[in-house]
Design a protein around this motif. Structure first.
Motif, PDB file in Angstrom:
ATOM      1  N   VAL A 218      49.845 -43.508   0.303  1.00 43.89           N
ATOM      2  CA  VAL A 218      50.519 -43.765   1.744  1.00 43.89           C
ATOM      3  C   VAL A 218      49.631 -44.389   2.628  1.00 43.89           C
ATOM      4  N   ALA A 219      48.258 -44.059   2.685  1.00 49.12           N
ATOM      5  CA  ALA A 219      47.164 -44.516   3.483  1.00 49.12           C
ATOM      6  C   ALA A 219      46.704 -46.002   3.525  1.00 49.12           C
ATOM      7  N   PHE A 220      46.891 -46.347   2.065  1.00 49.63           N
ATOM      8  CA  PHE A 220      46.576 -47.812   1.712  1.00 49.63           C
ATOM      9  C   PHE A 220      47.708 -48.817   2.416  1.00 49.63           C
ATOM     10  N   PHE A 221      48.764 -48.319   2.317  1.00 46.35           N
ATOM     11  CA  PHE A 221      49.938 -49.118   3.011  1.00 46.35           C
ATOM     12  C   PHE A 221      49.943 -49.070   4.523  1.00 46.35           C
ATOM     13  N   ASP A 222      49.131 -48.215   5.080  1.00 51.06           N
ATOM     14  CA  ASP A 222      49.398 -47.903   6.618  1.00 51.06           C
ATOM     15  C   ASP A 222      48.328 -48.800   7.148  1.00 51.06           C
ATOM     16  N   ASP A 223      48.913 -49.788   7.851  1.00 50.36           N
ATOM     17  CA  ASP A 223      48.173 -50.598   8.363  1.00 50.36           C
ATOM     18  C   ASP A 223      47.730 -50.647   9.713  1.00 50.36           C
ATOM     19  N   ARG A 224      47.939 -49.288  10.154  1.00 50.47           N
ATOM     20  CA  ARG A 224      47.335 -49.182  11.452  1.00 50.47           C
ATOM     21  C   ARG A 224      45.874 -48.891  11.836  1.00 50.47           C
ATOM     22  N   ILE A 225      45.505 -49.307  12.992  1.00 48.10           N
ATOM     23  CA  ILE A 225      43.946 -49.139  13.529  1.00 48.10           C
ATOM     24  C   ILE A 225      43.931 -47.704  13.589  1.00 48.10           C
ATOM     25  N   LYS A 226      42.710 -47.027  12.710  1.00 43.55           N
ATOM     26  CA  LYS A 226      42.510 -45.550  13.333  1.00 43.55           C
ATOM     27  C   LYS A 226      40.941 -45.248  13.005  1.00 43.55           C
ATOM     28  N   SER A 227      40.257 -46.197  12.704  1.00 39.85           N
ATOM     29  CA  SER A 227      38.815 -45.899  12.546  1.00 39.85           C
ATOM     30  C   SER A 227      37.861 -47.041  12.970  1.00 39.85           C
ATOM     31  N   ALA A 228      36.611 -46.626  13.092  1.00 43.32           N
ATOM     32  CA  ALA A 228      35.311 -47.558  13.485  1.00 43.32           C
ATOM     33  C   ALA A 228      35.554 -48.518  12.314  1.00 43.32           C
ATOM     34  N   PHE A 229      35.774 -48.313  11.162  1.00 42.50           N
ATOM     35  CA  PHE A 229      35.992 -49.126   9.766  1.00 42.50           C
ATOM     36  C   PHE A 229      36.820 -50.179  10.424  1.00 42.50           C
ATOM     37  N   ASP A 230      38.100 -49.769  10.696  1.00 42.57           N
ATOM     38  CA  ASP A 230      39.052 -50.873  10.733  1.00 42.57           C
ATOM     39  C   ASP A 230      38.862 -51.723  11.808  1.00 42.57           C
ATOM     40  N   ILE A 231      38.193 -51.272  13.039  1.00 41.21           N
ATOM     41  CA  ILE A 231      37.939 -52.148  14.275  1.00 41.21           C
ATOM     42  C   ILE A 231      36.735 -53.289  13.875  1.00 41.21           C
ATOM     43  N   GLU A 232      35.684 -52.603  13.437  1.00 35.58           N
ATOM     44  CA  GLU A 232      34.711 -53.653  12.967  1.00 35.58           C
ATOM     45  C   GLU A 232      34.747 -54.266  11.809  1.00 35.58           C
ATOM     46  N   ASN A 233      35.350 -53.576  10.638  1.00 40.18           N
ATOM     47  CA  ASN A 233      35.443 -54.549   9.328  1.00 40.18           C
ATOM     48  C   ASN A 233      36.679 -55.342   9.287  1.00 40.18           C
ATOM     49  N   GLU A 234      37.736 -54.935   9.716  1.00 42.51           N
ATOM     50  CA  GLU A 234      39.106 -55.409   9.703  1.00 42.51           C
ATOM     51  C   GLU A 234      39.333 -56.617  10.921  1.00 42.51           C
ATOM     52  N   VAL A 235      39.410 -55.918  12.175  1.00 45.79           N
ATOM     53  CA  VAL A 235      39.495 -56.668  13.436  1.00 45.79           C
ATOM     54  C   VAL A 235      38.370 -57.615  13.529  1.00 45.79           C
ATOM     55  N   GLY A 236      37.155 -56.955  13.294  1.00 47.95           N
ATOM     56  CA  GLY A 236      36.065 -57.769  13.633  1.00 47.95           C
ATOM     57  C   GLY A 236      35.498 -57.736  14.795  1.00 47.95           C
ATOM     58  N   LEU A 237      35.650 -56.551  15.489  1.00 50.88           N
ATOM     59  CA  LEU A 237      35.025 -56.388  17.056  1.00 50.88           C
ATOM     60  C   LEU A 237      33.964 -55.365  16.748  1.00 50.88           C
ATOM     61  N   PRO A 238      32.933 -55.419  17.784  1.00 49.96           N
ATOM     62  CA  PRO A 238      32.039 -54.311  17.860  1.00 49.96           C
ATOM     63  C   PRO A 238      32.660 -53.102  18.642  1.00 49.96           C
ATOM     64  N   LEU A 239      32.512 -51.885  18.282  1.00 49.83           N
ATOM     65  CA  LEU A 239      32.994 -50.657  18.679  1.00 49.83           C
ATOM     66  C   LEU A 239      32.271 -50.009  19.961  1.00 49.83           C
ATOM     67  N   LEU A 240      32.682 -50.447  21.267  1.00 47.31           N
ATOM     68  CA  LEU A 240      31.970 -49.782  22.339  1.00 47.31           C
ATOM     69  C   LEU A 240      32.045 -48.218  22.519  1.00 47.31           C
ATOM     70  N   GLY A 241      33.029 -47.688  21.968  1.00 47.88           N
ATOM     71  CA  GLY A 241      32.963 -46.307  22.247  1.00 47.88           C
ATOM     72  C   GLY A 241      34.617 -45.888  22.060  1.00 47.88           C
ATOM     73  N   ILE A 242      34.866 -44.443  22.067  1.00 47.63           N
ATOM     74  CA  ILE A 242      35.949 -43.728  21.761  1.00 47.63           C
ATOM     75  C   ILE A 242      36.221 -43.005  22.671  1.00 47.63           C
ATOM     76  N   VAL A 243      37.487 -43.198  23.421  1.00 47.25           N
ATOM     77  CA  VAL A 243      38.035 -42.048  24.457  1.00 47.25           C
ATOM     78  C   VAL A 243      38.838 -41.136  23.966  1.00 47.25           C
ATOM     79  N   PRO A 244      38.681 -39.663  24.189  1.00 43.69           N
ATOM     80  CA  PRO A 244      39.484 -38.832  23.522  1.00 43.69           C
ATOM     81  C   PRO A 244      40.752 -38.738  24.465  1.00 43.69           C
ATOM     82  N   ARG A 245      42.060 -38.142  23.950  1.00 37.87           N
ATOM     83  CA  ARG A 245      43.145 -37.987  24.878  1.00 37.87           C
ATOM     84  C   ARG A 245      42.756 -37.046  25.916  1.00 37.87           C
ATOM     85  N   ILE A 246      43.682 -37.132  27.051  1.00 39.65           N
ATOM     86  CA  ILE A 246      43.594 -36.091  28.160  1.00 39.65           C
ATOM     87  C   ILE A 246      45.055 -35.503  28.140  1.00 39.65           C
ATOM     88  N   ARG A 247      45.305 -34.232  28.201  1.00 38.03           N
ATOM     89  CA  ARG A 247      46.595 -33.717  28.148  1.00 38.03           C
ATOM     90  C   ARG A 247      46.660 -32.887  29.487  1.00 38.03           C
TER      91      ARG A 247
END
Length: 719
Positions: free
Chosen positions: A484-513
């Motif tokens: 299921v994870a293999f067919f899930d094409d959504r971005i959810k990790s630094a691996f996806d951003i840097e290796n798949e999208v091809g952008l450097p990751l500046l940082g991750i901002v957590p949710r605010i509730r």
């Protein structure tokens, strides 16, 4: 979290509190490969990583554990289903009893024999001889001998549990049951062989195990009885003769079947009856197809009579050639309409484009004619098929009637075959009985322990079944999660951003509730969440470390889709810069759906639109000191022509003037995947910060839109 090899400041996400700003941030307080640990920073012209090394981010064990955690219910449900299935299988399995007889193989047979000069060949002298005896025990000859000994009530009880068992290899014959459930277990460093047999009936299991031991001894005894073997051989000759007679009758029956092309004349099993059913089905299908074809052709004729456009019919417009040509005509028509606004009808470009457009329409007409002809041809073909099916059905009915007339002769021949088979079976049984009555002297093996009835079943093995069910459930559950994870094409990790999208990751901002939009927009100023504040400080440090982003004054903030948190990131990045003593301006560049004024809780009556369209003085449209060192320029409403305004000379001059007044200008723009406003403003900015919402945007979509941004040759500082 920073990679020390990259020499970028850490983004403390370890204790990040779960929160939400339009779904922005981590998944339930957990990250897939959080932080920025490498990445292809050199992919953007003029942008190099802050550190001596460049390496691509790779998935860690933590990433895979978090993939499993995200879909834990897939795993648990699969595990429960498989485990419960193993429990049900165990509870419903037939109890199998195992009985074991023990045989000792003698090095030299007991007693004396005629022909003792060959005794040297009868001595068990090594491992090879012992293994030979083991293979004799496993042979089909022993199996057949045991099968012959099962008679009457014993045979019924033996085969009863397997009467309803079906397999690809055919019915479960006694020989096959014996071979599948017998085990020959030689004991190491000894001349002992255990013969085990499994059966649902404990008495039968013990009986058959003893039969195997006895028939093994009898088999060896029969080998040395020449006189008895002559009698058996004579009987075997008669059996072979009877077998050949049965085969001759079967050949006659086969020839009869071939002659009349029938497997059986029994009305219930006759292949012709089945063919009649098939022909009736084919005729029905052909009639349905004919009705459909007649309907299609009638509809085309009706449209022709009424003078209507045939492309309104799906059977015409659905043809690939027609559909493609309609698209080309539409494209040429739009191109011609666009050129008509710029050129006069007699302009060479207009003349050429008109000719192309007319030619496309002519080809479309030809394709429509071809499609109509195809429908008509299909109609004729279907009608011919229907008539042929009718004719075949009539002929087959006549053949069936003729075949029924010869049924008497067929039945007589089949009866003779059955008698021959039965006689062959009787003679074969007599031969087997004769072999068992042969009295021979000398034994090459003896029974040490006879098999007894087992008090407890050997199968099912409850602990083993439950363990295997649990283990298989775990393996299938994990496999399902990762499929299921293999067919899930959504971005959810630094691996996806840097290796798949091809952008450097500046940082991750957590949710605010549990915060309103104003409090979220000013999260850094109010320090309502320490993890959020620290994440923006890390992003600020990352931009300051790199030479290209350090000198950038006008920074465009955009994303792929709406509601990915652009305004949240824009306001808090601006506040972070302001808290570090820089003069900062936020410009709301989303003239379609403005959000900055609402997020900051300021008035939106005046702004960028009133300055550009109404000549409003910039100072009066500006919102001063929204926060110390932070000013804001809202949109002042919504625009009907945002692209025209953002491409105007006035907007470019406005940005140039503001460059002199501020250290940093953040331009909040619409998403590049929705509209082209952000692309139009790229030539006016120094760089781009790309916002990506966790578990929302597909990698392919983000990659395509990042490629659009890169085509402008404006540096992308990161995501």
């Amino acid at each position: 979290m920073a990679d020390t090899k990259q020499n970028t400041p850490a983004s403390p996400q370890k204790d990040a509190a779960p929160g939400n700003y339009g779904g922005y941030g981590n998944y339930g307080g957990y990250y897939y490969g959080y932080g920025y640990g490498g990445g292809d920073y050199g992919a953007q012209p003029g942008y190099t990583p802050a550190g001596p090394e460049q390496q691509r981010y790779s998935r860690s064990l933590r990433d895979y554990l978090l993939i499993l955690r995200e879909r834990i219910w897939y795993f648990l449900v699969t595990l429960v289903i498989v485990f419960v299935g193993s429990v049900l299988y165990t509870m419903n399995s037939t109890e199998i009893y195992q009985s074991m007889a023990t045989v000792q193989v003698l090095r030299q047979d007991l007693g004396t024999r005629v022909g003792s000069e060959n005794r040297a060949n009868e001595v068990i002298s090594g491992t090879e001889d012992f293994n030979t005896q083991t293979k004799i025990l496993e042979s089909s000859a022993i199996v057949q001998a045991v099968a012959d000994r099962l008679k009457d009530e014993d045979l019924k009880q033996f085969t009863a549990p397997y009467e309803d068992v079906r397999s690809f290899a055919g019915p479960m014959t006694p020989q096959r049951i014996l071979g599948d459930n017998r085990k020959v277990i030689p004991q190491r460093m000894s001349m002992i062989i255990h013969i085990a047999f499994n059966h649902p009936n404990a008495r039968i299991a013990a009986l058959v195990a003893n039969y195997f031991a006895e028939e093994y001894i009898n088999y060896n005894l029969r080998l040395y009885s020449s006189d008895a073997m002559k009698a058996v051989e004579d009987l075997r000759v008669r059996v072979d003769q009877q077998r050949r007679r049965a085969e001759d009758l079967e050949n006659q029956l086969h020839e009869y079947r071939r002659k009349y092309d029938a497997v059986s004349l029994d009305p219930k099993n006759d292949i012709d009856t089945q063919e009649l059913l098939n022909l009736n089905s084919i005729l029905t299908q052909a009639k349905n197809a004919l009705d459909q074809s007649e309907s299609n052709w009638a509809m085309i004729q009706q449209y022709r009579q009424e003078g209507r456009d045939l492309t309104e019919l799906p059977i015409i417009s659905g043809q690939p050639a027609v559909a493609n040509q309609m698209t080309m005509v539409a494209n040429y028509g739009m191109n011609l309409a666009a050129l008509a606004k710029r050129y006069k009808p007699k302009h060479p470009i207009m003349i050429e484009t008109t000719e192309v457009y007319d030619e496309a329409k002519r080809i479309l007409d030809e394709n429509i004619k071809t499609a109509v002809q195809k429908v008509y041809s299909d109609y004729l073909t279907v009608r011919e098929n229907y008539e042929a099916a009718q004719k075949r059905l009539v002929e087959k009915r006549r053949e069936t009637i003729e075949l029924a007339k010869i049924g008497v002769e067929f039945a007589s021949l089949a009866h003779e075959v059955a008698i021959a088979r039965q006689l062959h079976l009787i003679m074969h049984n007599k031969m087997s009985e004769q072999m068992t009555r042969v009295v021979l002297v000398g034994q090459s093996a003896r029974i040490i322990d006879r098999a007894g009835e087992s008090a407890r079943p050997a199968k099912p093995n409850v602990p083993m079944n439950l363990f295997v069910g649990f283990l298989v459930g775990v393996v299938l559950g994990v496999a399902l999660v990762f499929v299921v994870a293999f067919f899930d094409d959504r971005i959810k990790s630094a691996f996806d951003i840097e290796n798949e999208v091809g952008l450097p990751l500046l940082g991750i901002v957590p949710r605010i509730r549990s915060q309103n939009s104003l409090e979220k927009a000013l999260a850094v100023a109010g320090n309502i969440d320490r993890q959020v504040t620290e994440s923006f400080r890390s992003i600020y440090s990352a931009l300051k470390i790199n030479e290209t982003s350090r000198g950038a004054k006008v920074i465009l903030v955009t994303s792929t889709l709406p509601s990915e948190g652009k305004s949240f990131v824009t306001t808090n990045m601006a506040l972070t810069c302001a808290l570090h003593g820089e003069r900062v301006l936020i410009i709301d560049g989303d003239l379609r759906v403005p959000n900055v004024a609402k997020s900051l809780g300021i008035d939106n009556d005046k702004g960028l639109l009133t300055v550009l369209e109404q000549g409003e003085p910039l100072e009066s449209a500006m919102q001063k000191n929204v926060y110390p060192n932070l000013d804001a320029l809202p949109t002042g409403g919504r625009s009907k022509n945002p692209t025209q305004l953002l491409n105007s000379r006035e907007f470019a001059e406005l940005l140039e003037n503001l460059r002199e007044q501020y250290d940093k200008i953040f331009l909040d723009s619409p998403p590049v995947g929705a509209v082209s406003d952000a692309i139009n403003t790229l030539p006016l900015v120094d760089g781009v910060v790309y916002v990506i919402k966790f578990n929302t945007v597909k990698r392919k979509t983000a990659r395509l839109n990042v490629h659009r941004v890169r085509d402008s040759h404006v540096p992308i500082f990161g995501a």
